[in-house]
Write an enzyme that holds these catalytic residues in place. Structure first.
Site, PDB file in Angstrom:
ATOM      1  N   GLU A 160       5.732  45.037 -18.106  1.00 44.60           N
ATOM      2  CA  GLU A 160       5.430  43.900 -17.227  1.00 44.60           C
ATOM      3  C   GLU A 160       6.697  43.231 -16.707  1.00 44.60           C
ATOM      4  O   GLU A 160       7.225  42.309 -17.336  1.00 44.60           O
ATOM      5  CB  GLU A 160       4.562  42.878 -17.979  1.00 44.60           C
ATOM      6  N   LYS A 220       2.389  46.604 -15.303  1.00 45.56           N
ATOM      7  CA  LYS A 220       1.720  45.315 -15.019  1.00 45.56           C
ATOM      8  C   LYS A 220       2.638  44.464 -14.157  1.00 45.56           C
ATOM      9  O   LYS A 220       3.488  43.725 -14.666  1.00 45.56           O
ATOM     10  CB  LYS A 220       1.380  44.601 -16.334  1.00 45.56           C
TER      11      LYS A 220
HETATM   12  P1  13P Z   1      -1.638  35.544 -15.710  1.00 40.74           P
HETATM   13  O1  13P Z   1      -2.678  36.450 -15.091  1.00 40.74           O
HETATM   14  O2  13P Z   1      -2.158  34.167 -16.001  1.00 40.74           O
HETATM   15  O3  13P Z   1      -0.373  35.546 -14.920  1.00 40.74           O
HETATM   16  O4  13P Z   1      -1.300  36.124 -17.130  1.00 40.74           O
HETATM   17  C1  13P Z   1      -1.103  37.480 -17.268  1.00 40.74           C
HETATM   18  C2  13P Z   1      -0.104  37.726 -18.300  1.00 40.74           C
HETATM   19  O5  13P Z   1      -0.362  38.417 -19.260  1.00 40.74           O
HETATM   20  C3  13P Z   1       1.239  37.147 -18.139  1.00 40.74           C
HETATM   21  O6  13P Z   1       2.121  37.728 -19.050  1.00 40.74           O
END
Ligand code: 13P
Length: 332
Positions: A176, A218
């Site tokens: 991510e 992600k």
């Molecule tokens: P949000 O969809 O609220 O951005 O959270 C996703 C997430 O896992 C952030 O690390």
């Protein structure tokens, strides 16, 4: 490393019509969410709230997985561990393994994600507790003269080490790299920074011999900063997002699950629908929303037992809408 296990877990995470619920808020973040309903966070209230989401009837029709926080994976629902409860429902458990983002020394306004120390032991423990996938979030901030190469490169290096450590334990890493959406930048700047970030991250993943078929990406959507006066339409967000990924994300990557990043639930849902209406992407384009899936249900619950059923109904309505958005097909 068992490539077959990794690939099949990754494929299950982006199974048709399904996505991932991010419910891995750290202690500080869940308190911030609870502040809106005037509730004090502690392990009991955190579980009471998360149980509403996990036990919502039929949630398994729209959720392939849930990302848990360390506290939650060690808790129980109906006398069995949370991971076992979810598994019986057909939902995979994931675990946040980073230790959060701290200031990057000598680089004002920039962050580095910590958590590599002791990671191998923690992954082994989480695997025993039933975790099939993990999450590590890197934060990239847009501002004057930032992000710097130093910030992107050091976060990419840490991400690659995390991903490699996960795969060694047959745990699928969610990668991510979040380019924040909060500044006043245009969508073009977001595209430029997202492109540069993803290129650097994939170069490091490849260098560290991470199996790309066994990861889930992600990312942020490519979008106008929240404070930008000219807000790009959903169609434009979709065009720029898919265009960026086609340029920089290797086709071997099993799937892409978007974060919502502070968009409203309706915005995130509409953008995801438009993204899925563009043809030509070689990956599944799904969701791993936190706030966009939870905010409405949390408000309805408001910390009161008598609202649990209504909160579950609200949660299911939203997750069904997001699942429908992910199931849109290109308009030819
Ligand atoms: P949000 O969809 O609220 O951005 O959270 C996703 C997430 O896992 C952030 O690390």
């Amino acid at each position: 490393m068992n490539a077959t296990v990794l690939k099949s877990t990754a494929q299950a995470m982006v199974a048709s019509g399904k996505g991932i619920l991010a419910a891995d808020e750290s202690s500080g973040t869940i308190q911030k969410r609870f502040d809106k309903i005037g509730l004090k966070s502690n392990p009991d209230t955190n579980l009471a709230y998360r149980k509403i989401l996990f036990t919502a009837p039929d949630a398994q029709n729209y959720l392939s997985g849930v990302i848990l926080f360390d506290e939650t994976i060690k808790q129980s629902i109906n006398g069995i561990s949370v991971a076992e409860y979810l598994s019986k429902k057909g939902i995979l458990s994931g675990i946040k393994v980073d230790k959060g983002a701290v200031d990057l020394p000598d680089f004002p306004g920039e962050k580095i994600t910590e958590g590599l120390d002791g990671l191998k032991e923690r992954l082994k423990e989480y695997a025993q507790l039933g975790a099939k996938f993990a999450k590590w979030r890197a934060v990239i901030t847009i501002g004057q003269n930032i992000p710097t190469d130093a910030c992107i490169d050091s976060n990419a290096e840490a991400m690659a080490k995390y991903a490699s450590a996960c795969q060694e334990q047959d745990i699928v890493p969610i990668v991510e790299p979040e380019v924040l959406m909060d500044a006043d930048n245009t969508i073009e700047i977001c595209k430029e920074v997202t492109t540069k970030t993803l290129k650097a991250f994939f170069a490091k993943l490849v260098e560290h011999k991470v199996l790309l078929e066994g990861i889930i990406l992600k990312p942020n959507m490519v979008i106008s900063g929240k404070k930008c006066e000219a807000q790009a339409s959903s169609k434009e967000v979709a065009r720029q997002t898919v265009g960026t990924f086609l340029e920089v994300v290797p086709k071997e990557v099993c799937g892409i699950v978007f974060l919502s990043g502070g968009q409203t639930p309706d915005q995130a849902t509409e953008n995801l629908a438009q993204i899925n209406m563009i043809s030509g992407a070689p990956w599944q384009l799904s969701y791993s929303f936190g706030r966009a899936l939870q905010d409405e249900a949390l408000n309805v619950w408001a910390g009161k037992d008598e609202n649990i059923e209504a909160a579950q109904k609200t949660f299911l309505e939203r997750v069904k809408k997001v699942s429908d958005a992910r199931s849109q097909h290109p308009a030819f």
